[in-house]
Design a protein around this motif. Sequence first.
Motif, PDB file in Angstrom:
ATOM      1  N   GLN A  61       0.817  -1.214   0.000  1.00 58.27           N
ATOM      2  CA  GLN A  61       0.000   0.000   0.000  1.00 58.27           C
ATOM      3  C   GLN A  61       0.855   1.270   0.000  1.00 58.27           C
ATOM      4  N   HIS A  62       1.908   1.288   0.815  1.00 61.59           N
ATOM      5  CA  HIS A  62       2.690   2.507   0.986  1.00 61.59           C
ATOM      6  C   HIS A  62       3.839   2.632  -0.007  1.00 61.59           C
ATOM      7  N   PHE A  63       4.266   1.533  -0.613  1.00 61.88           N
ATOM      8  CA  PHE A  63       5.371   1.581  -1.575  1.00 61.88           C
ATOM      9  C   PHE A  63       4.958   0.886  -2.868  1.00 61.88           C
ATOM     10  N   PRO A  64       3.956   1.389  -3.554  1.00 52.44           N
ATOM     11  CA  PRO A  64       3.489   0.741  -4.787  1.00 52.44           C
ATOM     12  C   PRO A  64       4.599   0.652  -5.835  1.00 52.44           C
ATOM     13  N   GLY A  65       4.840  -0.553  -6.296  1.00 51.75           N
ATOM     14  CA  GLY A  65       5.870  -0.776  -7.298  1.00 51.75           C
ATOM     15  C   GLY A  65       7.286  -0.762  -6.759  1.00 51.75           C
ATOM     16  N   ARG A  66       7.442  -0.453  -5.442  1.00 54.20           N
ATOM     17  CA  ARG A  66       8.780  -0.353  -4.860  1.00 54.20           C
ATOM     18  C   ARG A  66       8.938  -1.222  -3.609  1.00 54.20           C
ATOM     19  N   ALA A  67       7.930  -1.985  -3.270  1.00 52.82           N
ATOM     20  CA  ALA A  67       7.970  -2.742  -2.024  1.00 52.82           C
ATOM     21  C   ALA A  67       9.160  -3.694  -1.960  1.00 52.82           C
ATOM     22  N   LEU A  68       9.459  -4.375  -3.057  1.00 53.86           N
ATOM     23  CA  LEU A  68      10.571  -5.315  -3.048  1.00 53.86           C
ATOM     24  C   LEU A  68      11.904  -4.605  -2.898  1.00 53.86           C
ATOM     25  N   HIS A  69      12.019  -3.392  -3.433  1.00 54.81           N
ATOM     26  CA  HIS A  69      13.243  -2.610  -3.255  1.00 54.81           C
ATOM     27  C   HIS A  69      13.429  -2.225  -1.795  1.00 54.81           C
ATOM     28  N   VAL A  70      12.337  -1.811  -1.158  1.00 51.64           N
ATOM     29  CA  VAL A  70      12.398  -1.434   0.255  1.00 51.64           C
ATOM     30  C   VAL A  70      12.800  -2.638   1.101  1.00 51.64           C
ATOM     31  N   VAL A  71      12.178  -3.780   0.834  1.00 47.42           N
ATOM     32  CA  VAL A  71      12.485  -4.994   1.580  1.00 47.42           C
ATOM     33  C   VAL A  71      13.951  -5.385   1.403  1.00 47.42           C
ATOM     34  N   ALA A  72      14.445  -5.331   0.175  1.00 48.05           N
ATOM     35  CA  ALA A  72      15.838  -5.703  -0.079  1.00 48.05           C
ATOM     36  C   ALA A  72      16.793  -4.792   0.676  1.00 48.05           C
ATOM     37  N   ALA A  73      16.476  -3.500   0.725  1.00 47.91           N
ATOM     38  CA  ALA A  73      17.347  -2.563   1.425  1.00 47.91           C
ATOM     39  C   ALA A  73      17.388  -2.863   2.918  1.00 47.91           C
ATOM     40  N   ILE A  74      16.245  -3.202   3.509  1.00 50.81           N
ATOM     41  CA  ILE A  74      16.219  -3.505   4.940  1.00 50.81           C
ATOM     42  C   ILE A  74      16.919  -4.829   5.226  1.00 50.81           C
ATOM     43  N   LEU A  75      16.799  -5.782   4.328  1.00 53.31           N
ATOM     44  CA  LEU A  75      17.499  -7.055   4.522  1.00 53.31           C
ATOM     45  C   LEU A  75      19.008  -6.848   4.549  1.00 53.31           C
TER      46      LEU A  75
END
Length: 222
Positions: A61-75
């Motif tokens: 919801q908060h990162f449309p189209g970018r959720a996987l990028h956000v997750v990868a950065a936190i990992l």
Amino acid sequence: MGDPSPQLGPAAATEREVLLEVQRALSEEQFQAFKYFLEERLPLSRLQPATRPELCAMLLQHFPGRALHVVAAILRLLPRRDLIARFRLPGEDAAAAVPGEVAGSGSREAGDPRDVAGGSPDAVTEPAGCGGGRLLSERDLLRVAQLLGHEWQEVGVLCLGLRRCRLEQIRENNPHRTALCGFEMLREWRQRAGAAATAAHLRDCLSPAQLDPEVFALLEQL
């Protein structure tokens, strides 16, 4: 029982399915740490009690189209680069090129959640500290905190000169989250140490304590 979907990735599943599989691969403490790194980016009232499926829905919801990028950065911050490779997340090639978890360049990585979500008060670039040493980053502090374990509070009082009342406050804010308590304590120390917040200085501070040798080995590497 083996991983039911070890090769699951964006090409083989929907973004929602990949996000959920990544969350399921985290231990409970890692999951709480994952949410910690999102605290400035998602509503706390929904983030803190969120289950794994609920957090996946929030990310979409908060990162449309970018959720996987956000997750990868936190990992990368946790660090769980193995999950970036396993689920073929954005930046997989860059993660594979640095097998030792965190490169010592001090530069901002592509896909860093601070870039995606509009900035953080803690800069990712790490200026030189006293004696030319690199200032410890948040990911450095988290790695040290994970090794300190339940001894974090004793370390804070005896080695870092922090007030016990402040450490109690940290513990109350992060119940049953030992690594996050240690991380918050080290952030407090880093703020006070300023330009002296280097690995060498932290190693000197911790030297009187009877800690796991891996703590000092890690600080030597940093």
